[in-house]
Structure formats: C-alpha cells, structure tokens
Design an enzyme around this catalytic site. Sequence first.
Site, short mmCIF file in Angstrom:
data_model
loop_
_atom_site.label_atom_id
_atom_site.label_comp_id
_atom_site.label_asym_id
_atom_site.label_seq_id
_atom_site.Cartn_x
_atom_site.Cartn_y
_atom_site.Cartn_z
N HIS A 104 -0.44 -8.82 0.88
CA HIS A 104 -1.53 -8.93 1.86
C HIS A 104 -2.19 -10.30 1.88
CE1 HIS A 104 -1.24 -4.87 0.07
NE2 HIS A 104 -1.11 -4.54 1.32
N GLU B 144 -5.96 -8.06 3.77
CA GLU B 144 -5.46 -9.19 4.56
C GLU B 144 -6.61 -9.93 5.25
OE1 GLU B 144 -2.17 -8.41 7.31
OE2 GLU B 144 -2.84 -10.12 8.51
N THR C 218 -2.09 -9.02 10.95
CA THR C 218 -0.69 -8.83 11.35
C THR C 218 -0.32 -7.38 11.63
OG1 THR C 218 -0.07 -8.60 9.04
CG2 THR C 218 0.13 -10.80 10.01
N HIS D 29 0.83 -1.21 0.00
CA HIS D 29 0.00 0.00 0.00
C HIS D 29 0.86 1.26 0.00
CE1 HIS D 29 -3.71 -2.32 1.63
NE2 HIS D 29 -3.68 -2.29 0.32
N SER E 167 -2.73 -0.09 6.75
CA SER E 167 -3.21 -0.33 8.12
C SER E 167 -2.11 -0.04 9.13
CB SER E 167 -3.66 -1.79 8.24
OG SER E 167 -3.88 -2.14 9.57
N ASN E 168 -0.89 -0.53 8.87
CA ASN E 168 0.14 -0.34 9.90
C ASN E 168 0.53 1.12 10.04
OD1 ASN E 168 3.12 0.02 8.79
ND2 ASN E 168 2.00 -1.22 7.31
S1 SF4 Z 1 3.92 -5.62 7.89
FE1 SF4 Z 1 4.42 -7.63 8.76
S2 SF4 Z 1 2.91 -9.04 7.87
FE2 SF4 Z 1 2.87 -7.15 6.64
S3 SF4 Z 1 4.29 -7.56 4.97
FE3 SF4 Z 1 5.49 -6.58 6.60
S4 SF4 Z 1 6.34 -8.30 7.80
FE4 SF4 Z 1 4.68 -9.10 6.54
#
Ligand code: SF4
Length: 321
Positions: free
Chosen positions: A81, A133, A172, A47, A231-232
């Site tokens: 994802h 995901e 995750t 993303h 998301s992260n």
């Molecule tokens: S954020 Fe974590 S789960 Fe997502 S691609 Fe990176 S290592 Fe993999």
Amino acid sequence: MPQKPKLKVLLCSPRGFCAGVVRAIDSVERALEIYGPPVYVRHEIVHNRFVVESLRAKGAVFVEELSEIPATDAPVIFSAHGVAKSVPDDAAKRNLFVLDATCPLVTKVHREAEIHFRRGREIVLVGHAGHPEVVGTMGQLPPGAVTLVETLADAERFVPKNAEQLAYVTQTTLSVDDTSQIVECLKRRFPAIVGPHKEDICYATTNRQDAVKRAAPKVEAMIVVGAPNSSNSQRLKEVAERAGCKCAVLIQGAAEIDWSKFGSISSLGITAGASAPEVLVEQIIAAFAERYDVSVDTVSAAEEAVFFPLPRALREHQAAE
Ligand code: SF4
C-alpha cells in the site's frame, strides 16, 4: 438421495491476485528464503488474513509501526500500500534494512503528487480516509499540501487556495464510476485543474470491476472473496449491487458463507479482490458443490499479463546466486 438443485456459477475473470500483490507476497517469501526468519513486515503485506497467516507461519513478523521492531539486521518490508516519507526516514535513522514492496502503481501516484507540489500546485487526493494508501500518498508531502476528497459532496464543497494552480491524483483501488463523477465535478468547478490522462485507478481494479459489471446482471447473487479492510474488494461488492445484483456479499472464505442467503438461487457470480488467493475461490465452489449440482462458466473482461520485478536487493541476490 434427493437430487441437488442446479446452480450455474459465473466466475469473473480477471479476479484475485494482481501483479502488485504477487510482488509483495513474493518479496516476503524470497526474503525469508534468503535471510531466514524473522522478516519484519510493516502493516499487513496485503489485506488478506489467509495470506498474512501463511506468511506468519513461515516466520514473517507483522507490525503496525517501526517502533515495534527491536534493533535488528533482519529485513523490514513495507507493504504493497506504500508508506509516508517519514517511515523510510525513520528506518534510515535506525539503520534498518528496508525492502520496499510498495506497488509500483502506488509509487507512480506518489511521484505524480510530488511533481505537482514542486510545480506549486495544491493537490486534491480522491480516496478514502484512513486507508494506508491514502495515508502514504498524503505523507509524501508536507501537511496541508494535499486535501482529501472522499465523495461528490466533498468535491462540490472544496474551496482551493488558487483555482488556477490545482491538481488531482487518486487512490488506485477506487470505484471507477464514483471516481469519474468526482473528477468530472472537479473539472467542471475548476477547469484549470490538471491530473493524469486517466484516473490513477490501476489496471487490476478496473478489470475486476469490469468483469463484475458484466456478470452481475446475469446472476441472482454475487460473492466477492476479500477482506473487509480491502478497498478494492469493497468496491467490487458495490459495483455488483449497482449493476443489478440483489444479493452481493463480501466474505473472507467458505466458512463465512451464510447459507440462508443462497437458498433457492440457480445462478451465482464469484469474484475475488486483488489480495485474495484463488484457493479461497476454489473452497467456496467446493462448498456450493456439496449442496448444489454446480456448473462453472467464466465471464471475461480482460486478459492480464502485468508483471512487476522484485525489489532491487532481492533481485540482485537472485542474480548473484
Ligand atoms: S490493486 Fe493495483 S495498485 Fe494495488 S497492488 Fe494491485 S496492481 Fe498495485
């Protein structure tokens, strides 16, 4: 010339690319080198607009669904994802040449869900509706096998078919703190529930959030470099706010800096989501350096040395060269 105001920049470490993102991007680049364009990619490989545009310029063709791809021998890459089971099934029916760039840590969650299902357990997935995901993980199993829980309120409301045969898995890239509250609630309500030793939140998400927690109380503002659909990255902004930073913003690059928010600050934290390249961080520091007398320091939460090998077909090609 008037003196520029001093600005201390605290760079969060680790930040930016994780091993899963590096593998996914390398998969597209390597496939382009080996097979030549076009290389089809289902969904944004990661993303990030900058990454997607640079791969598009090299000959990657991004689609949302396999139905958009004509009959072809060209490789079709699945994004980091992960995808629902129906996607490789459809690809096989159409004889498409698939390279799966699903992050191995997402695949691990898929396998966990499958094992729980085979053992007759009803599965709770802690995650965000609509994220690819989550769509991919739910799509590993028949409809109804997995119930999505997004919030603590959802966890409080959830009514299982059989509280003795229950399991949970998680997306995750969630907030470590929010997720542990939801998991605690599920464990309190359903003591027999089984799940991973630690939540499935990956090392990269955890480390990036830890670094932000350390830096946020020390700065007047925090910039998270990342896409709105990452998301992260969204979670990093929330973590900064909760850790006491009054002005946390998520931007995709230097062009999106709203200078009115940073007028009189003397300290600024910068981090980047797992799909944001370092060059975007460098450009943001350079933009601040035009207006401020910038000094840069690092706040480190962890050292990372995680590496995931490329998908097998690309590896084998490499070995044969
Ligand atoms: S954020 Fe974590 S789960 Fe997502 S691609 Fe990176 S290592 Fe993999």
